[in-house]
Structures are given as C-alpha cells and as structure tokens.
Write a protein that holds these residues in place. Sequence first.
Motif, PDB file in Angstrom:
ATOM      1  N   MET A  86       0.998  -1.267  -0.080  1.00 15.28           N
ATOM      2  CA  MET A  86       0.103   0.033   0.041  1.00 15.28           C
ATOM      3  C   MET A  86       0.995   1.183   0.031  1.00 15.28           C
ATOM      4  O   MET A  86       0.611   2.261  -0.540  1.00 15.28           O
ATOM      5  CB  MET A  86      -0.699  -0.031   1.140  1.00 15.28           C
ATOM      6  N   LYS A  87       2.082   1.311   0.896  1.00 16.89           N
ATOM      7  CA  LYS A  87       2.965   2.414   0.672  1.00 16.89           C
ATOM      8  C   LYS A  87       3.471   2.720  -0.584  1.00 16.89           C
ATOM      9  O   LYS A  87       3.952   3.565  -1.142  1.00 16.89           O
ATOM     10  CB  LYS A  87       4.056   2.162   1.896  1.00 16.89           C
ATOM     11  N   ALA A  88       3.695   1.442  -1.330  1.00 15.54           N
ATOM     12  CA  ALA A  88       4.519   1.388  -2.465  1.00 15.54           C
ATOM     13  C   ALA A  88       3.706   2.300  -3.617  1.00 15.54           C
ATOM     14  O   ALA A  88       4.321   2.892  -4.570  1.00 15.54           O
ATOM     15  CB  ALA A  88       5.023   0.050  -2.950  1.00 15.54           C
ATOM     16  N   LYS A  89       2.134   1.950  -3.592  1.00 19.57           N
ATOM     17  CA  LYS A  89       1.341   2.756  -4.456  1.00 19.57           C
ATOM     18  C   LYS A  89       1.411   4.027  -4.267  1.00 19.57           C
ATOM     19  O   LYS A  89       0.824   4.974  -5.368  1.00 19.57           O
ATOM     20  CB  LYS A  89      -0.188   2.284  -4.410  1.00 19.57           C
ATOM     21  N   LYS A  90       1.743   4.656  -3.326  1.00 19.87           N
ATOM     22  CA  LYS A  90       1.853   6.125  -2.840  1.00 19.87           C
ATOM     23  C   LYS A  90       3.266   6.891  -3.214  1.00 19.87           C
ATOM     24  O   LYS A  90       3.285   7.875  -3.341  1.00 19.87           O
ATOM     25  CB  LYS A  90       1.479   6.624  -1.478  1.00 19.87           C
ATOM     26  N   LYS A  91       4.080   5.967  -3.678  1.00 18.84           N
ATOM     27  CA  LYS A  91       5.434   6.542  -3.978  1.00 18.84           C
ATOM     28  C   LYS A  91       5.471   7.053  -5.283  1.00 18.84           C
ATOM     29  O   LYS A  91       4.747   6.661  -6.405  1.00 18.84           O
ATOM     30  CB  LYS A  91       6.467   5.481  -3.919  1.00 18.84           C
ATOM     31  N   GLU A  92       6.190   8.143  -5.593  1.00 15.83           N
ATOM     32  CA  GLU A  92       6.431   9.002  -6.670  1.00 15.83           C
ATOM     33  C   GLU A  92       7.113   8.211  -7.848  1.00 15.83           C
ATOM     34  O   GLU A  92       8.202   7.598  -7.263  1.00 15.83           O
ATOM     35  CB  GLU A  92       6.985  10.409  -6.527  1.00 15.83           C
ATOM     36  N   ILE A  93       6.746   8.137  -9.013  1.00 18.66           N
ATOM     37  CA  ILE A  93       7.438   7.375  -9.929  1.00 18.66           C
ATOM     38  C   ILE A  93       7.844   8.673 -10.957  1.00 18.66           C
ATOM     39  O   ILE A  93       7.059   9.201 -11.415  1.00 18.66           O
ATOM     40  CB  ILE A  93       6.636   6.686 -10.758  1.00 18.66           C
ATOM     41  N   LYS A  94       9.230   8.820 -10.907  1.00 17.26           N
ATOM     42  CA  LYS A  94       9.868   9.989 -11.471  1.00 17.26           C
ATOM     43  C   LYS A  94      10.386   9.519 -12.806  1.00 17.26           C
ATOM     44  O   LYS A  94      11.157   8.724 -12.970  1.00 17.26           O
ATOM     45  CB  LYS A  94      10.965  10.488 -10.753  1.00 17.26           C
ATOM     46  N   ALA A  95       9.911  10.462 -13.920  1.00 18.24           N
ATOM     47  CA  ALA A  95      10.285  10.077 -15.320  1.00 18.24           C
ATOM     48  C   ALA A  95      11.567  11.119 -15.424  1.00 18.24           C
ATOM     49  O   ALA A  95      11.832  11.962 -15.165  1.00 18.24           O
ATOM     50  CB  ALA A  95       9.380  10.497 -16.280  1.00 18.24           C
ATOM     51  N   VAL A  96      12.970  10.137 -16.113  1.00 23.38           N
ATOM     52  CA  VAL A  96      13.922  10.726 -16.138  1.00 23.38           C
ATOM     53  C   VAL A  96      14.479  10.688 -17.767  1.00 23.38           C
ATOM     54  O   VAL A  96      13.958   9.676 -18.356  1.00 23.38           O
ATOM     55  CB  VAL A  96      15.170  10.326 -15.429  1.00 23.38           C
TER      56      VAL A  96
END
Length: 150
Positions: A86-96
């Motif tokens: 559940m915590k992982a679902k809220k993590k930002e996925i940063k595009a580089v």
Amino acid sequence: GAPDMIFTGKGSVDTESFQTPYRLAQLLGMPVVNEVSALEVADGKALATREAGAGEKQVIEMALPCVIGATKGLNEPRYPKFPDIMKAKKKEIKAVTLGDLGVDAGSARVTLVKLEPVPERSQAKMLEGSVDDQVTELIRVLKEDEKVLG
C-alpha cells in the motif's frame, strides 16, 4: 573493487536463450555455472550444485570471482507485506531523460527501428481420440496450421 560473485537469472523469459550468464562471464574473464539450485562458498571457492536434466545434479567447484546463473531453489523468496504494498502505491514515479542521466543519445550503439505488439495467438486446441490419432493430428497442425514443420 571487483565483486566475488555475480548472480543472474538462468535464462530469459522470452526465449530461454541462457546467454546472459555466459556472455557476462566471458566479458569479465570469470568462470560461470548456470541453473544453480544450491551454493556453498568457502576458502575463495564456490561449490555450485546445478540441475543437469532428467533429475540429475552436478556439483561444480570454481574459484572466485565467478558468475552464478540462479534457478528455483537457490534462495527463499521474500514477499512484501500488505502495508508495504500500500505504501509503494503512493510513491512517486519520477520520469527521467537520458540527458538527466548524463547519457548522450547520439552515442547509442543500438537504434530502435520499429516496435510492434506481439500478434495474438489462437486458442489452445484439445486433441481427441487415441494416442495415435492425437499424434497424427498434432503433426498435421504443426505442418499445415502452424507451419513449423516442413
């Protein structure tokens, strides 16, 4: 410094080509063993138990550093706990971009020419009748429908 051991999977999931551990070992000048299901390390040596097929096992001793192609049984998988999922679902996925990583796109050795989806496969066909009838139908399907036999 240089690693004592490098672990890879045993083969690719698309073609089971088994090339990664061997190519990596060749490139680095290290011994390699693939399909390792048990491993002991002591006194600068690795003792690897590998699946040799037909239920047979081989035990191979090699010096460190080495490359190990792991297969089922070498480790015990750890599964994430529900709160961590559940915590992982809220993590930002940063595009580089390549530039963000300091990579010059013009120096790439590989150029993507075209990308296509894999064609849909037909549904599985259940063969009926005696074993002889099933083998005859299978050969016909492989020759005429799938065109993989000449």
